[in-house]
Design a protein around this motif. Structure first.
Motif, short mmCIF file in Angstrom:
data_model
loop_
_atom_site.label_atom_id
_atom_site.label_comp_id
_atom_site.label_asym_id
_atom_site.label_seq_id
_atom_site.Cartn_x
_atom_site.Cartn_y
_atom_site.Cartn_z
N PHE A 114 -1.41 -2.84 -0.99
CA PHE A 114 -2.50 -3.18 -0.08
C PHE A 114 -2.10 -4.32 0.84
CE2 PHE A 114 -6.72 -5.43 0.55
CZ PHE A 114 -7.23 -4.50 1.45
N ALA A 115 -2.44 -4.18 2.13
CA ALA A 115 -2.25 -5.27 3.10
C ALA A 115 -3.29 -5.12 4.19
CB ALA A 115 -0.84 -5.25 3.70
N THR A 116 -3.77 -6.24 4.71
CA THR A 116 -4.78 -6.23 5.77
C THR A 116 -4.22 -6.79 7.06
OG1 THR A 116 -5.57 -8.43 5.14
CG2 THR A 116 -6.63 -6.55 4.08
N ASP A 117 -4.95 -6.57 8.15
CA ASP A 117 -4.60 -7.09 9.48
C ASP A 117 -3.17 -6.75 9.86
OD1 ASP A 117 -5.20 -8.34 11.86
OD2 ASP A 117 -4.63 -10.34 11.16
N VAL A 118 -2.77 -5.53 9.57
CA VAL A 118 -1.42 -5.06 9.85
C VAL A 118 -1.31 -4.64 11.32
CG1 VAL A 118 0.28 -3.25 9.33
CG2 VAL A 118 -1.02 -4.34 7.48
N PHE A 119 -0.28 -5.11 12.02
CA PHE A 119 -0.11 -4.71 13.41
C PHE A 119 1.19 -3.95 13.65
CE2 PHE A 119 1.31 -9.13 13.04
CZ PHE A 119 2.61 -9.07 13.55
N VAL A 129 7.12 -0.85 4.98
CA VAL A 129 7.12 -2.29 5.21
C VAL A 129 6.09 -2.57 6.30
CG1 VAL A 129 8.41 -4.32 5.94
CG2 VAL A 129 9.53 -2.56 4.56
N ALA A 130 5.07 -3.35 5.95
CA ALA A 130 3.99 -3.68 6.89
C ALA A 130 4.18 -5.10 7.40
CB ALA A 130 2.63 -3.55 6.20
N ARG A 148 4.65 1.09 -5.95
CA ARG A 148 3.35 1.66 -5.60
C ARG A 148 3.54 3.04 -4.97
NH1 ARG A 148 -0.12 -1.64 -8.40
NH2 ARG A 148 0.46 -3.83 -8.04
N SER A 149 2.96 4.05 -5.57
CA SER A 149 3.10 5.41 -5.05
C SER A 149 2.18 5.65 -3.87
CB SER A 149 2.80 6.43 -6.15
OG SER A 149 1.50 6.24 -6.69
N THR A 150 1.08 4.89 -3.79
CA THR A 150 0.16 4.99 -2.65
C THR A 150 -0.09 3.59 -2.11
OG1 THR A 150 -0.95 6.96 -3.53
CG2 THR A 150 -2.14 5.68 -1.88
N VAL A 151 -0.04 3.47 -0.78
CA VAL A 151 -0.25 2.18 -0.12
C VAL A 151 -1.44 2.31 0.83
CG1 VAL A 151 0.71 0.47 1.47
CG2 VAL A 151 2.17 1.50 -0.30
N LEU A 152 -2.36 1.34 0.78
CA LEU A 152 -3.51 1.31 1.66
C LEU A 152 -3.34 0.15 2.64
CD1 LEU A 152 -7.26 1.60 0.54
CD2 LEU A 152 -6.54 0.21 2.47
N LEU A 153 -3.37 0.47 3.94
CA LEU A 153 -3.17 -0.55 4.96
C LEU A 153 -4.38 -0.60 5.90
CD1 LEU A 153 0.54 0.14 6.00
CD2 LEU A 153 -0.30 -1.52 4.32
N ALA A 154 -4.86 -1.80 6.18
CA ALA A 154 -5.91 -2.01 7.17
C ALA A 154 -5.23 -2.42 8.48
CB ALA A 154 -6.89 -3.08 6.71
#
Length: 323
Positions: A114-119, A129-130, A148-154
């Motif tokens: 998980f990572a937020t505010d990804v540009f 790589v975010a 992590r087999s699944t990644v959630l990015l905002a």
């Protein structure tokens, strides 16, 4: 499924523009044989099929839910069930007030990266790589997700240009599990925008930076922007000093000039955080007294000179045209 699952956003029956930006974000991450699916949650999800039928979308998943407006419990339950069923490699949501309500909780519950505010997001040696800001947007931070087999990015709004071509993806339905919401939506109240402007939608922007020297100089550039038909923007130091509202800041911690066609930067040094907000602009004109300013490295046209003298010449030029 593997591939990418995008969770679209709608508000009061209108698809939010960032939903299509997520489609563009997904394109550079495709691997051979993988697909991009877009899920839309609504009381009438079929109403959004046409708007979501754009290049890069292979499937639209309609999820009918009882809540007309965003409900965090509903989203967490429905999106969680869809992820569990399909096991996507990547899940993309908007970095927005809506995703704040369910994305982190969902990532924690399912054990997702998980990572937020990804540009920016890339695959490096096959791994995601975010890139996001850190330390108050003073540095860029690269985040990876080992194990992590699944990644959630905002994804930050305005970081990617939406696709322009239409397509004809297949449409499927997904039955959301029943969930007891802990909230009740009573009424939607539109708040006053005040001095807020749509920097992301502006096609012509005149931005001022610390080179103007003092707050007393701001009005003359506001008048200049009005005279030439531009939207007045600013770099972070101007917004931090309170000389212009934060809504007018262009940059990594401000707005992205995603629709801008002509960008005039006056007295802007060109810090990397500011350049992140103007990377989509095709024509950049930079005016700075420092010939070594970083802004000249991205500008199509550069003027080494006094910004006040150049501003005066622009005023004269447009005054003559008006006559």
């Amino acid at each position: 499924m593997s591939g990418t699952l995008i969770i679209a956003e709608q508000r009061r029956g209108e698809l939010r523009a960032v939903s299509l930006e997520l489609v563009s974000a997904a394109q550079g991450l495709r691997r051979a044989g993988e697909e991009v699916a877009v899920a839309i949650l609504s009381t009438a999800p079929q109403d959004f099929v046409k708007a979501l039928s754009v290049a890069g979308v292979d499937e639209i998943v309609t999820i009918q839910v009882p809540a007309a407006e965003f409900d965090p419990d509903t989203f967490e339950s429905a999106v969680g069930a869809l992820i569990a069923k399909r096991s996507p490699d990547l899940v993309l949501v908007a970095h927005s007030v809506d995703s704040f309500g369910f994305a982190a909780a969902l990532a924690a519950r399912l054990g997702l990266g998980f990572a937020t505010d990804v540009f920016d997001v890339q695959r490096v040696d096959g791994e995601l790589v975010a890139t996001r800001g850190g330390y108050g947007q003073k540095v860029n931070v690269e985040v990876d997700f080992p194990g992590r087999s699944t990644v959630l990015l905002a994804i930050r709004s305005g970081a990617f240009k939406p696709p322009e071509q239409a397509a004809a993806p297949r449409v499927t339905a997904f039955d959301a599990p029943a969930v007891q919401s802990r909230t009740t939506n009573r009424e939607f109240i539109e708040m006053s925008a005040g001095d807020d402007v749509d920097m992301a939608g502006a096609e012509f922007i005149l931005t001022i930076g610390r080179g103007i020297g003092e707050e007393a100089k701001v009005p003359q550039f506001r008048e200049l922007a009005d005279a030439i038909g531009a939207t007045l923007g600013c770099s972070r130091p101007i917004a931090d000093a309170g000389w212009l509202p934060k809504s007018r800041q262009v940059g990594q911690s401000g707005k992205t000039a995603s629709a801008c066609k002509l960008y005039i930067a006056m007295g802007v040094s060109g810090a990397i955080q500011h350049l992140a907000g103007m990377k989509h602009v095709s024509t950049i004109v930079a005016v700075n007294s420092d010939a070594e300013a970083s802004i000249f490295g991205v500008a199509k046209y550069g003027i080494v000179g006094d910004i006040f003298e150049i501003a005066d010449e622009l005023r004269k030029l447009y005054a003559l045209r008006a006559d």
